[in-house]
Write a protein that holds these residues in place. Sequence first.
Motif, PDB file in Angstrom:
ATOM      1  N   THR A  57      38.582  42.042  39.280  1.00  0.00           N
ATOM      2  CA  THR A  57      39.867  42.486  38.949  1.00  0.00           C
ATOM      3  C   THR A  57      39.842  42.051  37.445  1.00  0.00           C
ATOM      4  O   THR A  57      40.493  42.794  36.679  1.00  0.00           O
ATOM      5  CB  THR A  57      41.028  42.144  39.840  1.00  0.00           C
ATOM      6  OG1 THR A  57      40.671  42.350  41.095  1.00  0.00           O
ATOM      7  CG2 THR A  57      42.386  42.633  39.305  1.00  0.00           C
ATOM      8  N   LYS A  58      39.798  40.746  37.150  1.00  0.00           N
ATOM      9  CA  LYS A  58      39.795  40.348  35.610  1.00  0.00           C
ATOM     10  C   LYS A  58      38.977  40.898  34.729  1.00  0.00           C
ATOM     11  O   LYS A  58      38.989  41.257  33.625  1.00  0.00           O
ATOM     12  CB  LYS A  58      39.791  38.867  35.518  1.00  0.00           C
ATOM     13  CG  LYS A  58      39.705  38.158  34.280  1.00  0.00           C
ATOM     14  CD  LYS A  58      40.040  36.760  34.252  1.00  0.00           C
ATOM     15  CE  LYS A  58      40.188  36.173  33.084  1.00  0.00           C
ATOM     16  NZ  LYS A  58      40.734  36.831  31.988  1.00  0.00           N
ATOM     17  N   LEU A  60      37.695  44.045  34.953  1.00  0.00           N
ATOM     18  CA  LEU A  60      38.512  45.169  34.828  1.00  0.00           C
ATOM     19  C   LEU A  60      39.446  45.227  34.010  1.00  0.00           C
ATOM     20  O   LEU A  60      39.651  46.218  32.782  1.00  0.00           O
ATOM     21  CB  LEU A  60      38.692  46.090  36.041  1.00  0.00           C
ATOM     22  CG  LEU A  60      37.673  46.325  37.072  1.00  0.00           C
ATOM     23  CD1 LEU A  60      37.864  46.745  38.429  1.00  0.00           C
ATOM     24  CD2 LEU A  60      36.562  47.372  36.622  1.00  0.00           C
ATOM     25  N   ASN A  61      40.321  44.320  33.874  1.00  0.00           N
ATOM     26  CA  ASN A  61      41.344  44.358  33.159  1.00  0.00           C
ATOM     27  C   ASN A  61      41.103  43.882  31.563  1.00  0.00           C
ATOM     28  O   ASN A  61      41.600  44.358  30.846  1.00  0.00           O
ATOM     29  CB  ASN A  61      42.393  43.217  33.578  1.00  0.00           C
ATOM     30  CG  ASN A  61      43.213  43.538  34.913  1.00  0.00           C
ATOM     31  OD1 ASN A  61      43.653  44.785  34.978  1.00  0.00           O
ATOM     32  ND2 ASN A  61      43.594  42.680  35.736  1.00  0.00           N
ATOM     33  N   ASP A  62      40.189  43.022  31.666  1.00  0.00           N
ATOM     34  CA  ASP A  62      39.565  42.696  30.380  1.00  0.00           C
ATOM     35  C   ASP A  62      38.792  43.846  29.558  1.00  0.00           C
ATOM     36  O   ASP A  62      38.832  44.008  28.398  1.00  0.00           O
ATOM     37  CB  ASP A  62      38.696  41.289  30.344  1.00  0.00           C
ATOM     38  CG  ASP A  62      39.311  40.187  30.457  1.00  0.00           C
ATOM     39  OD1 ASP A  62      40.701  40.147  30.444  1.00  0.00           O
ATOM     40  OD2 ASP A  62      38.863  39.065  30.838  1.00  0.00           O
ATOM     41  N   LYS A  64      39.734  47.078  29.913  1.00  0.00           N
ATOM     42  CA  LYS A  64      40.758  47.968  29.444  1.00  0.00           C
ATOM     43  C   LYS A  64      41.148  47.413  27.989  1.00  0.00           C
ATOM     44  O   LYS A  64      41.529  48.010  27.075  1.00  0.00           O
ATOM     45  CB  LYS A  64      41.988  47.719  30.430  1.00  0.00           C
ATOM     46  CG  LYS A  64      41.515  48.592  31.725  1.00  0.00           C
ATOM     47  CD  LYS A  64      43.040  48.515  32.637  1.00  0.00           C
ATOM     48  CE  LYS A  64      42.261  49.122  33.806  1.00  0.00           C
ATOM     49  NZ  LYS A  64      43.262  48.961  34.883  1.00  0.00           N
ATOM     50  N   ALA A  65      41.230  45.907  27.646  1.00  0.00           N
ATOM     51  CA  ALA A  65      41.679  45.201  26.642  1.00  0.00           C
ATOM     52  C   ALA A  65      40.555  45.202  25.505  1.00  0.00           C
ATOM     53  O   ALA A  65      40.543  44.787  24.633  1.00  0.00           O
ATOM     54  CB  ALA A  65      42.002  43.821  26.815  1.00  0.00           C
ATOM     55  N   GLN A  92      35.700  53.334  36.509  1.00  0.00           N
ATOM     56  CA  GLN A  92      36.648  52.557  35.816  1.00  0.00           C
ATOM     57  C   GLN A  92      36.105  52.114  34.286  1.00  0.00           C
ATOM     58  O   GLN A  92      36.741  52.230  33.442  1.00  0.00           O
ATOM     59  CB  GLN A  92      37.247  51.479  36.658  1.00  0.00           C
ATOM     60  CG  GLN A  92      38.080  51.721  37.775  1.00  0.00           C
ATOM     61  CD  GLN A  92      39.290  52.520  37.418  1.00  0.00           C
ATOM     62  OE1 GLN A  92      39.937  52.232  36.202  1.00  0.00           O
ATOM     63  NE2 GLN A  92      39.618  53.486  38.135  1.00  0.00           N
ATOM     64  N   CYS A  97      37.298  53.244  30.380  1.00  0.00           N
ATOM     65  CA  CYS A  97      37.126  52.202  29.220  1.00  0.00           C
ATOM     66  C   CYS A  97      36.061  52.385  28.153  1.00  0.00           C
ATOM     67  O   CYS A  97      36.207  51.790  27.119  1.00  0.00           O
ATOM     68  CB  CYS A  97      37.096  50.820  29.962  1.00  0.00           C
ATOM     69  SG  CYS A  97      38.309  50.523  31.049  1.00  0.00           S
TER      70      CYS A  97
END
Length: 114
Positions: A57-58, A60-62, A64-65, A92, A97
Amino acid sequence: MKTAAIYTRSSKDRKDVSCASQAEACKSFCDAHGLTPGPTYTDAGLSSTRDHQVALTKLLNDAKAKRFDAVIVNDAARFGRDQLEVATNLYQLEQRCGIPVHFVKLPATGEPID
């Protein structure tokens, strides 16, 4: 050079695939392909069906950033608990991304993804 995040996962069921050996294989892949190893995201010792994959999860979030340029995973079987999860994670990262995912190795045809 482009920076590559590394993702590793081990399960409670399979003791033969350590996160450390996966990370080393991914780092060797980076060296061979002109990538700089970046952050390593590790989900260790998870139940194959119940535990939440916090590191994934981290990652995937990173992604996006835009904190890295690519993702390296030792084996497609480590990138999801089933084919649908692997495909979702690939979508994803690659489609949403714009971050390519590279596998050091792919499972043999018919090999179960755990």
